[in-house]
Design an enzyme around this catalytic site. Structure first.
Site, PDB file in Angstrom:
ATOM      1  N   LYS A 166       0.861  -1.196   0.000  1.00 34.57           N
ATOM      2  CA  LYS A 166       0.000   0.000   0.000  1.00 34.57           C
ATOM      3  C   LYS A 166       0.894   1.242   0.000  1.00 34.57           C
ATOM      4  O   LYS A 166       1.892   1.286   0.720  1.00 34.57           O
ATOM      5  CB  LYS A 166      -0.896  -0.035   1.234  1.00 34.57           C
ATOM      6  CG  LYS A 166      -1.936   1.063   1.306  1.00 34.57           C
ATOM      7  CD  LYS A 166      -2.822   0.883   2.547  1.00 34.57           C
ATOM      8  CE  LYS A 166      -3.903   1.945   2.652  1.00 34.57           C
ATOM      9  NZ  LYS A 166      -4.755   1.753   3.842  1.00 34.57           N
ATOM     10  N   SER A 187      -9.660   1.824   2.818  1.00 29.83           N
ATOM     11  CA  SER A 187      -8.797   2.565   1.939  1.00 29.83           C
ATOM     12  C   SER A 187      -7.775   1.705   1.207  1.00 29.83           C
ATOM     13  O   SER A 187      -7.201   2.157   0.210  1.00 29.83           O
ATOM     14  CB  SER A 187      -8.063   3.652   2.734  1.00 29.83           C
ATOM     15  OG  SER A 187      -7.217   3.064   3.696  1.00 29.83           O
ATOM     16  N   SER A 244      -9.841  -0.499   7.027  1.00 30.75           N
ATOM     17  CA  SER A 244      -9.251  -0.389   5.690  1.00 30.75           C
ATOM     18  C   SER A 244      -8.551  -1.631   5.147  1.00 30.75           C
ATOM     19  O   SER A 244      -8.217  -1.663   3.974  1.00 30.75           O
ATOM     20  CB  SER A 244      -8.267   0.773   5.649  1.00 30.75           C
ATOM     21  OG  SER A 244      -8.970   1.961   5.462  1.00 30.75           O
TER      22      SER A 244
HETATM   23  N1  GLN Z   1     -13.026   4.316   6.280  1.00 31.54           N
HETATM   24  C1  GLN Z   1     -12.393   4.705   7.517  1.00 31.54           C
HETATM   25  C2  GLN Z   1     -11.900   6.129   7.409  1.00 31.54           C
HETATM   26  O1  GLN Z   1     -12.103   6.729   6.392  1.00 31.54           O
HETATM   27  C3  GLN Z   1     -11.280   3.769   7.838  1.00 31.54           C
HETATM   28  C4  GLN Z   1     -10.075   4.039   7.046  1.00 31.54           C
HETATM   29  C5  GLN Z   1      -8.900   3.209   7.444  1.00 31.54           C
HETATM   30  O2  GLN Z   1      -9.023   2.188   8.116  1.00 31.54           O
HETATM   31  N2  GLN Z   1      -7.727   3.677   7.081  1.00 31.54           N
HETATM   32  O3  GLN Z   1     -11.338   6.657   8.314  1.00 31.54           O
END
Ligand code: GLN
Length: 499
Positions: A79, A154, A178
């Site tokens: 990532k 994400s 994410s």
């Molecule tokens: N969707 C959540 C956010 O936008 C989690 C994102 C993540 O785990 N990095 O914060």
């Protein structure tokens, strides 16, 4: 044999046995990326020359009879919010589009030390803020199961790369879901380890009391293999915990005696897509048939409610969006165009105006929204009402889990309230997007490990994920419980229709 069809473990074994060379395996993946990533968009950057050099080093080591690491020659993806000392580390943000990290993240270095070949860096929602990759400051990633649908986020690029056979395995990061939510949307396995299990040195920080790095793989054995490689204390991350790393693969196939599975009453409400509810019910029956005891548990402060208008709500989501944004507003302060990040080309003499113009140009809309929310929650006069209150609710959420784990070993629930949604479906209303993590977010607040594994495929032919949650450092049990379902369901490893 096509190396792309093998799991990471199988491929490592095939390379060690001389059935395929690391170079051929790497070339096969590079060819697959060249042929298919145009339609998927999983990668921000691909490193053909470095990957082939890493593969050649593995082949040379094997030819010389040197010992090979557990991932020797296995092509993986990272990532793009983890530092690597070549290429770019962009966090899919215009703010960092030309950032070249001078060092490599510990988790990534551990993969390299285990012999892995790094194919490239994968797309994400900008700074890991989002649930669909639609917030990427580059371009969105598409779901290999249906390119009109999001891959989740994400870590959507990593999930799409694993599902689309564009890498053997990948690393993601999980602050509120994410790793698990995109794993569920793309039909793969994603593990968020216990807070402190994996070093975050070299992970660009989002919410520092929540972030964890974890594996995204085709099956649970690969997740166990990668977790064992990346876990462990690190002097360069003071939040990492120094303790012996268990051999997660050792007992993976030994059935768990007397396994108690907890079903949280508050998670199985009308808000859940009936098809997902039925899939989880069926999975629970698979566990029962294997001798597990099923108990009802209660997580009152993670309760999922639906109001008269059908709108979902949860204390956990509300709490998370205070804590995570507060931490983000502070973590992202360093991107000011002076110390780090994009600097405006405008001629500005005043330093504050220079910061302001650079940040206005460099950050996308959602990142700005989070910074403003977090700064507000931390500001004088509001700190107690928002931030301190959120910390109190966070404790209540954690206490609920502690009480539940007195009654069960593993909690089982859906990973997501729906299967992958279509592009644009939730972009007009940030709250709708936030609710995509309603089942995953409470774990991060409590610091617990959770794994999403494929549990079925919907009538619309989209993957359905099941989440297993355990107490801190219960990853060995969690992975064994996941493996139990994997080996006793008829599902097998899911493959998207087009691959
Ligand atoms: N969707 C959540 C956010 O936008 C989690 C994102 C993540 O785990 N990095 O914060």
């Amino acid at each position: 044999m096509n190396p792309i069809d093998l799991t990471a473990r199988e491929l490592a074994a095939a390379i060690a046995a001389g059935d395929v060379t690391a170079t051929d395996a790497t070339q096969a993946y590079l060819d697959a990326i060249a042929a298919h990533d145009g339609a998927i968009g999983a990668y921000n950057e691909v490193f053909p020359a470095q990957a082939l050099a890493q593969a050649a080093a593995v082949d040379a080591a094997r030819a010389a009879g040197e010992p090979l690491g557990p991932l020797a020659g296995v092509p993986v993806a990272i990532k793009d919010n983890m530092c690597l000392d070549y290429g770019h580390t962009t966090c899919s943000s215009q703010m960092l589009k030309s950032f070249q990290a001078p060092y490599t993240a510990t988790a990534v270095q551990k993969l390299l030390d285990a012999g892995a070949v790094i194919l490239g860096k994968t797309n994400l929602d900008e700074f890991a803020m989002g649930s669909s990759t639609e917030n990427s400051g580059m371009s969105p990633t598409r779901n290999p199961w249906d390119t009109d649908c999001v891959p989740g986020g994400s870590s959507g690029g990593s999930a799409a790369a694993v599902a689309g056979r564009l890498c053997a395995a990948a690393l993601g990061s999980d602050t509120g879901g994410s790793i698990r939510q995109p794993a569920a949307f793309c039909g793969i396995v994603g593990l968020k380890p216990t807070y402190g299990c994996v070093s975050r040195f070299g992970l660009v920080a989002y919410g520092s009391s929540l972030d964890q790095i974890g594996p995204m793989t085709r099956d649970t054995a690969d997740a166990a293999l990668l977790t064992g490689i990346i876990a462990g204390g690190d002097d360069r991350d003071s939040t990492s915990i120094h303790q012996d790393v268990p051999d997660y693969l050792a007992d993976l196939d030994t059935p768990l005696e007397g396994l108690r599975i907890g079903l949280p009453t508050e998670f199985f409400t009308d808000a859940l897509d009936p098809e997902i509810a039925a899939t989880i019910d069926q999975a629970v029956e698979t566990y029962r048939a294997q001798g597990a005891t099923i108990v009802e548990v209660s997580l009152p402060h993670s309760r999922i409610d639906t109001d008269a208008a059908g709108q979902l709500s949860s204390f956990a989501v509300a709490t998370y969006y205070v804590v995570a944004t507060a931490e983000a507003s502070s973590n992202l302060a360093r991107f000011d165009g002076i110390r780090y990040g994009h600097r405006t080309s405008e001629e500005i003499d005043d330093i504050v105006e220079l910061y302001s113009a650079s940040r206005a140009e460099g950050f996308g809309e959602e990142v700005k929204r989070r910074i403003m929310l977090g700064t507000f929650a931390l500001s004088s006069g509001y700190y107690d009402a928002y931030y301190n209150k959120a910390l109190k609710v966070r404790r209540l959420i954690k206490n609920d889990f502690d009480a539940a784990f007195a009654q069960c070993d593993v909690i089982c629930c859906p990973t997501t309230p729906t299967t992958a949604f279509r592009f644009g479906e939730k972009t007009d209303d940030p709250l709708q997007m936030y609710l995509a993590d309603i089942y995953t977010i409470s774990l991060n607040l409590a610091g617990l490990p959770g794994v999403s594994i494929p549990a079925g495929v919907s009538t619309g032919n989209m993957p359905i994920g099941m989440q297993l949650i355990g107490p801190v450092f219960s990853e060995p049990t969690l992975l064994r419980a996941a493996r139990l379902f994997e080996t006793h369901s008829d599902l097998g490893i899911l493959t998207p229709p087009a691959r």
